[in-house]
Design a protein around this motif. Sequence first.
Motif, PDB file in Angstrom:
ATOM      1  N   MET A   1       0.849  -1.176   0.000  1.00 38.15           N
ATOM      2  CA  MET A   1       0.000   0.000   0.000  1.00 38.15           C
ATOM      3  C   MET A   1       0.897   1.242   0.000  1.00 38.15           C
ATOM      4  SD  MET A   1      -2.931   1.099   2.783  1.00 38.15           S
ATOM      5  CE  MET A   1      -3.720  -0.464   2.746  1.00 38.15           C
ATOM      6  N   SER A   2       0.600   2.197  -0.867  1.00 42.73           N
ATOM      7  CA  SER A   2       1.414   3.409  -0.984  1.00 42.73           C
ATOM      8  C   SER A   2       1.136   4.350   0.184  1.00 42.73           C
ATOM      9  CB  SER A   2       1.104   4.121  -2.310  1.00 42.73           C
ATOM     10  OG  SER A   2      -0.162   4.736  -2.235  1.00 42.73           O
ATOM     11  N   LEU A   3       2.041   5.323   0.368  1.00 43.25           N
ATOM     12  CA  LEU A   3       1.864   6.314   1.428  1.00 43.25           C
ATOM     13  C   LEU A   3       0.579   7.109   1.233  1.00 43.25           C
ATOM     14  CD1 LEU A   3       5.471   7.693   1.929  1.00 43.25           C
ATOM     15  CD2 LEU A   3       4.145   6.303   3.501  1.00 43.25           C
ATOM     16  N   GLN A   4       0.277   7.392  -0.035  1.00 41.96           N
ATOM     17  CA  GLN A   4      -0.924   8.167  -0.340  1.00 41.96           C
ATOM     18  C   GLN A   4      -2.172   7.362   0.057  1.00 41.96           C
ATOM     19  OE1 GLN A   4      -1.313   9.258  -4.450  1.00 41.96           O
ATOM     20  NE2 GLN A   4      -2.516  11.081  -3.951  1.00 41.96           N
ATOM     21  N   GLU A   5      -2.169   6.066  -0.229  1.00 45.13           N
ATOM     22  CA  GLU A   5      -3.304   5.224   0.144  1.00 45.13           C
ATOM     23  C   GLU A   5      -3.432   5.119   1.663  1.00 45.13           C
ATOM     24  OE1 GLU A   5      -3.494   2.126  -3.629  1.00 45.13           O
ATOM     25  OE2 GLU A   5      -2.095   1.744  -1.985  1.00 45.13           O
ATOM     26  N   GLN A   6      -2.276   5.006   2.363  1.00 43.47           N
ATOM     27  CA  GLN A   6      -2.295   4.944   3.827  1.00 43.47           C
ATOM     28  C   GLN A   6      -2.851   6.245   4.410  1.00 43.47           C
ATOM     29  OE1 GLN A   6       1.692   4.077   5.010  1.00 43.47           O
ATOM     30  NE2 GLN A   6       1.477   1.861   4.705  1.00 43.47           N
ATOM     31  N   ALA A   7      -2.434   7.366   3.862  1.00 46.61           N
ATOM     32  CA  ALA A   7      -2.915   8.657   4.340  1.00 46.61           C
ATOM     33  C   ALA A   7      -4.418   8.781   4.131  1.00 46.61           C
ATOM     34  CB  ALA A   7      -2.188   9.797   3.639  1.00 46.61           C
ATOM     35  N   PHE A   8      -4.891   8.312   2.968  1.00 46.96           N
ATOM     36  CA  PHE A   8      -6.320   8.377   2.671  1.00 46.96           C
ATOM     37  C   PHE A   8      -7.093   7.490   3.632  1.00 46.96           C
ATOM     38  CE2 PHE A   8     -10.114   6.909   0.338  1.00 46.96           C
ATOM     39  CZ  PHE A   8     -10.727   8.129   0.142  1.00 46.96           C
ATOM     40  N   GLN A   9      -6.581   6.268   3.875  1.00 45.38           N
ATOM     41  CA  GLN A   9      -7.236   5.332   4.775  1.00 45.38           C
ATOM     42  C   GLN A   9      -7.250   5.908   6.206  1.00 45.38           C
ATOM     43  OE1 GLN A   9      -5.328   1.530   5.235  1.00 45.38           O
ATOM     44  NE2 GLN A   9      -7.228   0.527   5.839  1.00 45.38           N
ATOM     45  N   SER A  10      -6.125   6.508   6.617  1.00 48.36           N
ATOM     46  CA  SER A  10      -6.041   7.110   7.937  1.00 48.36           C
ATOM     47  C   SER A  10      -7.059   8.236   8.067  1.00 48.36           C
ATOM     48  CB  SER A  10      -4.630   7.639   8.174  1.00 48.36           C
ATOM     49  OG  SER A  10      -4.571   8.320   9.390  1.00 48.36           O
ATOM     50  N   GLN A  11      -7.224   9.045   7.020  1.00 42.48           N
ATOM     51  CA  GLN A  11      -8.196  10.136   7.024  1.00 42.48           C
ATOM     52  C   GLN A  11      -9.613   9.576   7.144  1.00 42.48           C
ATOM     53  OE1 GLN A  11      -7.534  13.305   7.312  1.00 42.48           O
ATOM     54  NE2 GLN A  11      -9.649  13.934   7.258  1.00 42.48           N
ATOM     55  N   GLU A  12      -9.895   8.484   6.428  1.00 42.28           N
ATOM     56  CA  GLU A  12     -11.222   7.872   6.524  1.00 42.28           C
ATOM     57  C   GLU A  12     -11.495   7.386   7.942  1.00 42.28           C
ATOM     58  OE1 GLU A  12     -11.173   4.769   3.567  1.00 42.28           O
ATOM     59  OE2 GLU A  12     -12.257   6.013   2.132  1.00 42.28           O
ATOM     60  N   MET A  13     -10.464   6.789   8.592  1.00 45.80           N
ATOM     61  CA  MET A  13     -10.615   6.310   9.959  1.00 45.80           C
ATOM     62  C   MET A  13     -10.862   7.480  10.906  1.00 45.80           C
ATOM     63  SD  MET A  13      -7.729   3.302  10.096  1.00 45.80           S
ATOM     64  CE  MET A  13      -7.804   3.189  11.865  1.00 45.80           C
ATOM     65  N   ARG A  14     -10.162   8.591  10.704  1.00 51.10           N
ATOM     66  CA  ARG A  14     -10.342   9.764  11.559  1.00 51.10           C
ATOM     67  C   ARG A  14     -11.766  10.302  11.445  1.00 51.10           C
ATOM     68  NH1 ARG A  14      -5.815  13.223  13.209  1.00 51.10           N
ATOM     69  NH2 ARG A  14      -3.940  11.994  13.062  1.00 51.10           N
ATOM     70  N   GLU A  15     -12.273  10.336  10.231  1.00 52.08           N
ATOM     71  CA  GLU A  15     -13.607  10.887  10.031  1.00 52.08           C
ATOM     72  C   GLU A  15     -14.681  10.002  10.654  1.00 52.08           C
ATOM     73  OE1 GLU A  15     -13.992  11.596   5.846  1.00 52.08           O
ATOM     74  OE2 GLU A  15     -12.527  13.221   5.864  1.00 52.08           O
ATOM     75  N   SER A  16     -14.434   8.692  10.735  1.00 53.72           N
ATOM     76  CA  SER A  16     -15.446   7.795  11.275  1.00 53.72           C
ATOM     77  C   SER A  16     -15.294   7.562  12.778  1.00 53.72           C
ATOM     78  CB  SER A  16     -15.402   6.452  10.538  1.00 53.72           C
ATOM     79  OG  SER A  16     -14.161   5.802  10.777  1.00 53.72           O
ATOM     80  N   PHE A  17     -14.176   7.972  13.380  1.00 55.25           N
ATOM     81  CA  PHE A  17     -13.942   7.761  14.807  1.00 55.25           C
ATOM     82  C   PHE A  17     -14.744   8.755  15.624  1.00 55.25           C
ATOM     83  CE2 PHE A  17     -11.585   8.421  18.782  1.00 55.25           C
ATOM     84  CZ  PHE A  17     -11.586   7.124  19.258  1.00 55.25           C
ATOM     85  N   VAL A  18     -15.442   8.273  16.654  1.00 55.12           N
ATOM     86  CA  VAL A  18     -16.258   9.115  17.527  1.00 55.12           C
ATOM     87  C   VAL A  18     -15.953   8.744  18.967  1.00 55.12           C
ATOM     88  CG1 VAL A  18     -18.632   9.664  18.224  1.00 55.12           C
ATOM     89  CG2 VAL A  18     -18.110   9.248  15.819  1.00 55.12           C
TER      90      VAL A  18
END
Length: 176
Positions: A1-18
Amino acid sequence: MSLQEQAFQSQEMRESFVIDTKEKAVWALRKLAKIRREMEENQSIADKEIERIKLWLEDVNGALQKDAEYFESLLQAYHRMVLEENPKAKTIKLPHGTLKARKQEPDYIRDEEKLLAWTKENQPEAVKVKENVDWSTLKKMIVSTENGVAIDENGQVIEGITVVDRGIKFSVEVAE
C-alpha cells in the motif's frame, strides 16, 4: 500500500472515529498528552538550535560590525570636511554609495506636568481633552440583554452596544 493510500485510509478512519464513552475519552486525552509532549520537545530542540545559530551569527558578525563602524566613521569625517569647504554638499554620490548629511529636528525633553500647567495657562488651545467611556463601570450597569440589545438598570436601551452571544467555550486540559 502506498503512502498516499495509507494517508487516505487514515483520514477515513479519523472521520469515522467518535468518542462516545469515558474509556475512549481517556484514551484520547492520553493520546493528546503524548502529542503535546512531543510538540514541546520539538520546540525545545528548535529553540536550542535557534540560540546556537544566534550565537554563531553574533560571533561571525562581531568583527565585521566593528569594521563597518570604522569605515562609516572615516566616511563621516570625510563628509564633514567636504561640508566645511562647501556647505551645499549635503549629498555626495559615489560609484559604490551615497553620503548624506541632513539637519535633524531638535529633541525635546518634556516634563509633562509642568508643560501641561504652563500650556493650560498660556496656550489653552494647545491642550487636548480626551473623553472616553469607562467600560468597566458601564458594563456593571448592564442588567440584561435580549436579541442583541443592551439595557441599563433603568430599562433604557444603551445605544452603541450590540450584544453578541458567544456560546459555550470548550477547552481541554491534559494532566501532565
